[in-house]
Design a protein around this motif. Sequence first.
Motif, PDB file in Angstrom:
ATOM      1  N   GLU A  75     -64.914  21.190 -23.986  1.00 14.36           N
ATOM      2  CA  GLU A  75     -64.246  22.231 -24.444  1.00 14.36           C
ATOM      3  C   GLU A  75     -64.899  22.863 -25.516  1.00 14.36           C
ATOM      4  O   GLU A  75     -65.078  24.270 -25.535  1.00 14.36           O
ATOM      5  N   THR A  92     -62.200  18.472 -21.062  1.00 12.54           N
ATOM      6  CA  THR A  92     -60.972  18.151 -22.103  1.00 12.54           C
ATOM      7  C   THR A  92     -61.047  16.369 -22.131  1.00 12.54           C
ATOM      8  O   THR A  92     -60.213  15.833 -22.867  1.00 12.54           O
ATOM      9  N   ASN A 142     -63.355  12.582 -26.248  1.00 11.30           N
ATOM     10  CA  ASN A 142     -64.029  13.692 -26.089  1.00 11.30           C
ATOM     11  C   ASN A 142     -64.055  14.225 -27.507  1.00 11.30           C
ATOM     12  O   ASN A 142     -65.189  15.006 -27.764  1.00 11.30           O
TER      13      ASN A 142
END
Length: 454
Positions: free
Chosen positions: A122, A179, A213
């Motif tokens: 993201e 994400t 992430n």
Amino acid sequence: MEKIAERSNKTLGCRRPGLRNRPGVLILYALMVNLLLIRCTGAGIYSTIAISTKIDEGKLPKGLSASPVFYVSGTRWTERYFFFVSGPNIWTKHASGERWNAMGLNAGGIEWDGVQSAVATEDRIILALYSVRGNTYKVGLFALTSFDGSRATYDDFGKSWTSQSKSFQTVRLFCPRPTGDIYVNILNHSGSYSSLDAEDNSFTGSTLYKLANGSSSWGSMTAASQPELNGTNKARYVSGIADNGSGTVLVTATTGELAKDGGYLLNENGLARGNGSIDGSYIPTAGITWIDRKWEGHNGPGVFIAAATSLKDYVHPVFASKDGSTWHRLQGATGRYQTRNFIDVSDKTAGMSNSKHLILAGTSSYIDGSTYRNAAGYNEIDVTNEDLTKWFVNTNRNSYSLANLVNYNVSNLSESTVVGMSIPGNGSVLYASTRNNGVWQLNLDEERPLWTRE
């Protein structure tokens, strides 16, 4: 960071002689081509000429191969930029701009030779960068975290792989959900580094690692015994990873890019899912993707979709599953086209033409024995029906619904290998990245939009 062992997959208009100085012949030839297009499509000659002129424009270097176009957001990104990688460069442009610029590959105080693999989360682009110095091959892991139009900032994961006297490593990255987790597949090779064209011949096994992430360092990783990947059975690399966002992650792996069998379906820990097969015959697959199938008034169910990279019953099958366990072979795929990737446009104006809801399937050229098979741009799959057995892979580009037919058919895109497609920021622009034919885009907010080359 949690580690998982498994095997990686490799990814990443002719001008007729003698016509250049013969304007009369060239005009006659152009008119004949346009008249032929009119007969096939019903478009007028002036619209055909206008479209042909438009799609021949492009600001990127001719013959360029590109990764999918990435878009990242986040607090460190004061402006919005698009990116793609191509060999020795990262290319970027402002989201509101028209011209792409090459950034170079200076990260961690080193000018790297090229990008081996790249994915976008993201708010970051994760990069496996490589350098070659004589017989020494080095790969380093970095994250592009900010860019102000002239200066890039990289985080160094503190992890690199350097070839030894009798072994070297290559790296493939996956991030199936922006994400979600980042997957790093390390491929091990025997012998000295000479050429990546020989990867399959020297491949000895692979290991799959999972990074959270937001991870900023490699950390302390430990190896686990996972026979589906590390060579205990047959050495395999990862050909795709899909995440439905609800706890189910599927991994496809195979013995080699051109393998005709030995394809396995695994879970995120690199272990066989069910019997380890999509269709019971262990056919190798690639491009596994989760498709949400959400449009106004409709909320799924979504599906996993994957494509076979070898022939079965004289076709390259495409498979779909709502749960990752029960798979259906879709109708319509042919032996001529090999599919490599998918993108969901079912909720976009262009993807809903002719009362359909479409996903696109990017095709690839391939070698069939001693025969070279051309790619065919993308195919369309109508995913409107809830019954997967009613889904059809349309390979007849004269009956496509997404874009203007004449525009698509006369473009080089319709005969290109599509490396990947993306809709940066889930916006209105669809990008198609190709091998040797640059990057193309169209406006998904229009009915039957025109493809243009970047």
